[in-house]
Each structure stands twice: as C-alpha cells, then as structure tokens.
Design a protein around this motif. Structure first.
Motif, PDB file in Angstrom:
ATOM      1  N   GLN A 158      47.372 -34.809  11.884  1.00  0.00           N
ATOM      2  CA  GLN A 158      47.235 -35.036  10.444  1.00  0.00           C
ATOM      3  C   GLN A 158      46.136 -36.051  10.118  1.00  0.00           C
ATOM      4  O   GLN A 158      46.313 -36.964   9.318  1.00  0.00           O
ATOM      5  N   ILE A 159      44.994 -35.835  10.774  1.00  0.00           N
ATOM      6  CA  ILE A 159      43.830 -36.691  10.562  1.00  0.00           C
ATOM      7  C   ILE A 159      42.729 -35.853   9.909  1.00  0.00           C
ATOM      8  O   ILE A 159      42.351 -34.810  10.440  1.00  0.00           O
ATOM      9  N   PRO A 160      42.200 -36.283   8.786  1.00  0.00           N
ATOM     10  CA  PRO A 160      41.076 -35.559   8.185  1.00  0.00           C
ATOM     11  C   PRO A 160      39.885 -35.540   9.146  1.00  0.00           C
ATOM     12  O   PRO A 160      39.623 -36.529   9.843  1.00  0.00           O
ATOM     13  N   ALA A 161      39.180 -34.409   9.183  1.00  0.00           N
ATOM     14  CA  ALA A 161      38.051 -34.293  10.110  1.00  0.00           C
ATOM     15  C   ALA A 161      36.987 -33.373   9.522  1.00  0.00           C
ATOM     16  O   ALA A 161      37.287 -32.490   8.720  1.00  0.00           O
ATOM     17  N   TYR A 162      35.766 -33.606   9.946  1.00  0.00           N
ATOM     18  CA  TYR A 162      34.663 -32.706   9.603  1.00  0.00           C
ATOM     19  C   TYR A 162      33.577 -32.856  10.648  1.00  0.00           C
ATOM     20  O   TYR A 162      33.640 -33.731  11.507  1.00  0.00           O
ATOM     21  N   GLY A 163      32.584 -31.968  10.570  1.00  0.00           N
ATOM     22  CA  GLY A 163      31.505 -31.983  11.544  1.00  0.00           C
ATOM     23  C   GLY A 163      30.148 -32.104  10.890  1.00  0.00           C
ATOM     24  O   GLY A 163      29.947 -31.640   9.765  1.00  0.00           O
ATOM     25  N   ILE A 164      29.247 -32.738  11.612  1.00  0.00           N
ATOM     26  CA  ILE A 164      27.846 -32.830  11.215  1.00  0.00           C
ATOM     27  C   ILE A 164      27.044 -32.238  12.365  1.00  0.00           C
ATOM     28  O   ILE A 164      27.132 -32.706  13.497  1.00  0.00           O
ATOM     29  N   PHE A 165      26.278 -31.194  12.049  1.00  0.00           N
ATOM     30  CA  PHE A 165      25.586 -30.429  13.077  1.00  0.00           C
ATOM     31  C   PHE A 165      24.097 -30.396  12.823  1.00  0.00           C
ATOM     32  O   PHE A 165      23.653 -30.321  11.683  1.00  0.00           O
ATOM     33  N   VAL A 166      23.339 -30.398  13.903  1.00  0.00           N
ATOM     34  CA  VAL A 166      21.899 -30.174  13.826  1.00  0.00           C
ATOM     35  C   VAL A 166      21.622 -28.841  14.522  1.00  0.00           C
ATOM     36  O   VAL A 166      22.122 -28.586  15.626  1.00  0.00           O
TER      37      VAL A 166
END
Length: 178
Positions: free
Chosen positions: A136-144
């Motif tokens: 239950q941890i918010p998460a997101y990704g940053i991609f190149v």
C-alpha cells in the motif's frame, strides 16, 4: 524512496533492486519487509525503456500504469489467468509500460503492442507496482527512452545508454526529486 534495476542502471540517488520481474519482486519485497516499521511514503522507480512505435530516444516519460503482456499472447499462442495490468494510486502520465523478462526485437509485434495501448517497454516496472500495491505504497516510474523495439534494440540500447542515464539524472534534478 528512489529505486532502480541495478547492474548497469546504477545511480548515486537510487537503491538498486534487481534486473527483471523476478529479482525486482524478490529484492523489493525483502527490503520492504525488513523495513516494515519505516516504510517509504512513496516509491519512484527510475530506469531505461524501449519505445514500441512513437516517441523520441532520450525523451523522459513518467508513468503509473504497467502491464505484463507476453509477446506470445499477441499471436494467440498463450494466455494467462492472472490480471495483466496495474495502475498506481499516483497519477503520472498516461503512458502504459509493458514489462517482460524479454526485450521485443520484432518491430511488427512492437507495433501490435502499441496498437493495444502500450507505449514503453521496461523489464521491472510491473513488478515495482505490484509490490508497492501489496504494501500500500504509492509508486510511479520515470523512464528515459534508449531505443525502439526493433531488430536494432540491443545495439541501440548499448549505444545510447550512457547518454540516457545522464538525461534521466538531469531531469530528476530539474524536477527537484533529488
């Protein structure tokens, strides 16, 4: 907390967790279990990705949407009884990132994935979101973006990876994430 795959995607500001779906799942779960009393308020995954059809190499893409769609399913050669898509509670971009332990090198199949709504390919992101959801941890990704998913995918990844890492770090600093 900022994490990366590791191996050749090492950053001073990110904790490496493992390459591919399995190692990422195991190592991130183990880390969060060991730190259960002090869980991070957010997980940000940083890494490289391949483009299925549109986009620009060295461009930065943010996402909170991931999938685990295998190429064989595009040709009706497999199916899965498990849910293949996940969205984080952190809204970041509308780009769907597909994750698999294999890199797509067939441009026609890459375009089929694109036509089904998938924009980027990254080996770990689906696992990151699944583990984050469990805790239950918010998460997101940053991609190149390092390459297109075609016959030159690996060679282009190798050629562009060093510059791509610099672009990713520059972006993260500009956004004041680090």
């Amino acid at each position: 907390m900022i994490i990366s795959a590791g191996r050749n995607e090492i950053f001073d500001f990110a904790l490496p967790m493992g390459v591919g779906l399995v190692d990422m799942s195991i190592n991130l779960t183990k880390f969060l279990c060991e730190n259960r009393q002090n869980l991070p308020s957010e997980i940000i995954f940083v890494g490289s990705a391949g483009l299925y059809k549109d986009g620009e190499v060295f461009e930065i893409y943010e996402s909170s949407l991931a999938a685990n769609i295998e190429i064989s399913s595009l040709e009706n050669k497999s199916y899965s009884p498990i849910e293949g898509e996940i969205a984080s509670v952190v809204p970041r971009g509308t780009y769907k990132v597909n994750s698999s332990n294999f890199i797509t090198t067939d441009q026609n199949l890459a375009h089929k994935l694109f036509d089904r709504g998938y924009f980027l390919e990254n080996m770990e992101f689906f696992a990151v979101l699944k583990v984050a959801q469990k805790f239950q941890i918010p998460a997101y990704g940053i991609f190149v973006a390092t390459n297109f998913c075609d016959k030159n995918a690996h060679a282009d990844f190798i050629k562009n990876h060093g510059q791509a890492k610099k672009e990713l770090e520059k972006y993260i600093k500009q956004k004041e994430i680090i």
